[in-house]
Motif scaffolding. Structure first.
Motif, PDB file in Angstrom:
ATOM      1  N   PHE A  54       1.210  -1.198  -0.188  1.00  0.00           N
ATOM      2  CA  PHE A  54      -0.041   0.129   0.022  1.00  0.00           C
ATOM      3  C   PHE A  54       0.987   1.300  -0.148  1.00  0.00           C
ATOM      4  O   PHE A  54       0.732   2.507   0.143  1.00  0.00           O
ATOM      5  CB  PHE A  54      -1.365  -0.343   1.311  1.00  0.00           C
ATOM      6  CG  PHE A  54      -1.808  -1.088   1.237  1.00  0.00           C
ATOM      7  CD1 PHE A  54      -2.748  -1.240  -0.031  1.00  0.00           C
ATOM      8  CD2 PHE A  54      -2.338  -1.905   1.676  1.00  0.00           C
ATOM      9  CE1 PHE A  54      -3.707  -2.162   0.117  1.00  0.00           C
ATOM     10  CE2 PHE A  54      -2.462  -3.170   1.817  1.00  0.00           C
ATOM     11  CZ  PHE A  54      -3.596  -3.422   0.834  1.00  0.00           C
ATOM     12  N   THR A  55       1.605   1.438  -0.759  1.00  0.00           N
ATOM     13  CA  THR A  55       3.112   2.166  -0.590  1.00  0.00           C
ATOM     14  C   THR A  55       3.483   2.617  -2.329  1.00  0.00           C
ATOM     15  O   THR A  55       3.296   1.650  -2.352  1.00  0.00           O
ATOM     16  CB  THR A  55       4.149   2.183  -0.234  1.00  0.00           C
ATOM     17  OG1 THR A  55       4.232   1.616   1.283  1.00  0.00           O
ATOM     18  CG2 THR A  55       5.181   3.546   0.194  1.00  0.00           C
ATOM     19  N   SER A  56       2.998   3.634  -3.111  1.00  0.00           N
ATOM     20  CA  SER A  56       3.037   4.164  -3.685  1.00  0.00           C
ATOM     21  C   SER A  56       4.672   4.585  -3.906  1.00  0.00           C
ATOM     22  O   SER A  56       5.298   4.964  -3.271  1.00  0.00           O
ATOM     23  CB  SER A  56       2.336   5.264  -4.684  1.00  0.00           C
ATOM     24  OG  SER A  56       1.250   4.820  -4.352  1.00  0.00           O
ATOM     25  N   PRO A  57       4.884   4.013  -5.163  1.00  0.00           N
ATOM     26  CA  PRO A  57       6.759   4.395  -5.329  1.00  0.00           C
ATOM     27  C   PRO A  57       6.420   5.800  -5.569  1.00  0.00           C
ATOM     28  O   PRO A  57       5.820   6.893  -5.533  1.00  0.00           O
ATOM     29  CB  PRO A  57       6.751   3.736  -7.294  1.00  0.00           C
ATOM     30  CG  PRO A  57       5.978   2.306  -7.146  1.00  0.00           C
ATOM     31  CD  PRO A  57       4.685   3.032  -5.944  1.00  0.00           C
ATOM     32  N   PHE A  96      10.373   1.965  -3.605  1.00  0.00           N
ATOM     33  CA  PHE A  96       9.437   1.145  -2.129  1.00  0.00           C
ATOM     34  C   PHE A  96       8.368   1.536  -2.685  1.00  0.00           C
ATOM     35  O   PHE A  96       8.106   2.123  -2.707  1.00  0.00           O
ATOM     36  CB  PHE A  96      10.322   1.914  -0.926  1.00  0.00           C
ATOM     37  CG  PHE A  96       9.238   0.919  -0.473  1.00  0.00           C
ATOM     38  CD1 PHE A  96      10.102  -0.595   0.328  1.00  0.00           C
ATOM     39  CD2 PHE A  96       8.050   1.387  -0.127  1.00  0.00           C
ATOM     40  CE1 PHE A  96       9.882  -0.833   1.197  1.00  0.00           C
ATOM     41  CE2 PHE A  96       7.763   0.388   1.212  1.00  0.00           C
ATOM     42  CZ  PHE A  96       8.919  -1.056   2.219  1.00  0.00           C
ATOM     43  N   GLY A  97       7.807   0.820  -3.099  1.00  0.00           N
ATOM     44  CA  GLY A  97       6.226   0.252  -2.955  1.00  0.00           C
ATOM     45  C   GLY A  97       5.949  -0.793  -4.273  1.00  0.00           C
ATOM     46  O   GLY A  97       6.915  -0.790  -4.823  1.00  0.00           O
ATOM     47  N   SER A  98       4.493  -0.545  -4.498  1.00  0.00           N
ATOM     48  CA  SER A  98       4.257  -1.458  -5.395  1.00  0.00           C
ATOM     49  C   SER A  98       3.632  -1.128  -6.381  1.00  0.00           C
ATOM     50  O   SER A  98       3.009  -1.392  -7.483  1.00  0.00           O
ATOM     51  CB  SER A  98       3.235  -2.959  -4.884  1.00  0.00           C
ATOM     52  OG  SER A  98       1.824  -2.271  -4.339  1.00  0.00           O
ATOM     53  N   ALA A 135      -5.124  -9.581 -13.537  1.00  0.00           N
ATOM     54  CA  ALA A 135      -3.465  -9.780 -13.760  1.00  0.00           C
ATOM     55  C   ALA A 135      -2.360  -8.607 -13.435  1.00  0.00           C
ATOM     56  O   ALA A 135      -1.194  -9.244 -13.151  1.00  0.00           O
ATOM     57  CB  ALA A 135      -3.409 -10.568 -15.517  1.00  0.00           C
ATOM     58  N   THR A 136      -2.819  -7.583 -14.097  1.00  0.00           N
ATOM     59  CA  THR A 136      -1.226  -6.640 -13.294  1.00  0.00           C
ATOM     60  C   THR A 136      -1.284  -6.471 -11.890  1.00  0.00           C
ATOM     61  O   THR A 136      -0.474  -6.014 -12.013  1.00  0.00           O
ATOM     62  CB  THR A 136      -2.187  -4.960 -14.131  1.00  0.00           C
ATOM     63  OG1 THR A 136      -2.314  -4.960 -15.162  1.00  0.00           O
ATOM     64  CG2 THR A 136      -1.248  -4.302 -14.165  1.00  0.00           C
ATOM     65  N   ILE A 137      -2.093  -6.617 -11.510  1.00  0.00           N
ATOM     66  CA  ILE A 137      -2.058  -5.988  -9.927  1.00  0.00           C
ATOM     67  C   ILE A 137      -1.339  -7.830  -9.291  1.00  0.00           C
ATOM     68  O   ILE A 137      -0.703  -6.713  -8.432  1.00  0.00           O
ATOM     69  CB  ILE A 137      -3.477  -6.107  -9.605  1.00  0.00           C
ATOM     70  CG1 ILE A 137      -4.386  -4.744  -9.730  1.00  0.00           C
ATOM     71  CG2 ILE A 137      -3.666  -6.459  -7.835  1.00  0.00           C
ATOM     72  CD1 ILE A 137      -5.379  -4.225  -9.304  1.00  0.00           C
ATOM     73  N   ALA A 150       6.959  -6.976  -6.487  1.00  0.00           N
ATOM     74  CA  ALA A 150       7.102  -5.582  -5.205  1.00  0.00           C
ATOM     75  C   ALA A 150       7.683  -6.632  -4.282  1.00  0.00           C
ATOM     76  O   ALA A 150       8.827  -6.402  -3.441  1.00  0.00           O
ATOM     77  CB  ALA A 150       6.100  -4.323  -4.687  1.00  0.00           C
ATOM     78  N   LEU A 151       6.857  -7.063  -3.836  1.00  0.00           N
ATOM     79  CA  LEU A 151       6.765  -8.276  -3.268  1.00  0.00           C
ATOM     80  C   LEU A 151       8.887  -9.493  -3.231  1.00  0.00           C
ATOM     81  O   LEU A 151       9.669  -9.536  -2.319  1.00  0.00           O
ATOM     82  CB  LEU A 151       6.052  -9.628  -2.568  1.00  0.00           C
ATOM     83  CG  LEU A 151       4.955  -9.035  -2.171  1.00  0.00           C
ATOM     84  CD1 LEU A 151       4.219 -10.010  -1.678  1.00  0.00           C
ATOM     85  CD2 LEU A 151       4.903  -8.344  -0.333  1.00  0.00           C
TER      86      LEU A 151
END
Length: 92
Positions: free
Chosen positions: A7-10, A19-21, A37-39, A46-47
């Protein structure tokens, strides 16, 4: 830490601009198979980038129902080989 990555935006963190997804940037897009699929791809990438040395991602499931985004992550802790399931929901 998984929730912070999801839940952090780059660009949101000053000293770690990548950092983030980017997940939160997609939540207002029309719901479709392509969006899911994109999510899923963004979350898994990101993980793996930020926690890949600690966990192995086994599965990522994403659901967008009404105003709630739900992400389920199944992963294995590398040190103990223990499988964990974590679910996050964000009301939008």
């Amino acid at each position: 830490m998984i929730e912070q990555i999801l839940f952090t935006s780059p660009g949101e963190r000053v000293n770690r601009p990548t950092f983030g997804s980017g997940l939160m940037q997609l939540v207002f897009q029309p719901n479709s198979d392509q969006l899911a699929a994109t999510i899923q791809f963004l979350v898994q990438g990101a993980l793996q980038q930020w926690l890949g040395y600690l966990i192995e991602i086994n599965d990522v499931e994403v659901q967008n129902v009404d105003s709630t985004l739900s992400v389920k992550v199944v992963y294995t802790i590398r040190l103990t080989q223990q499988i964990q399931v974590t679910e996050f929901e964000k009301n939008l």
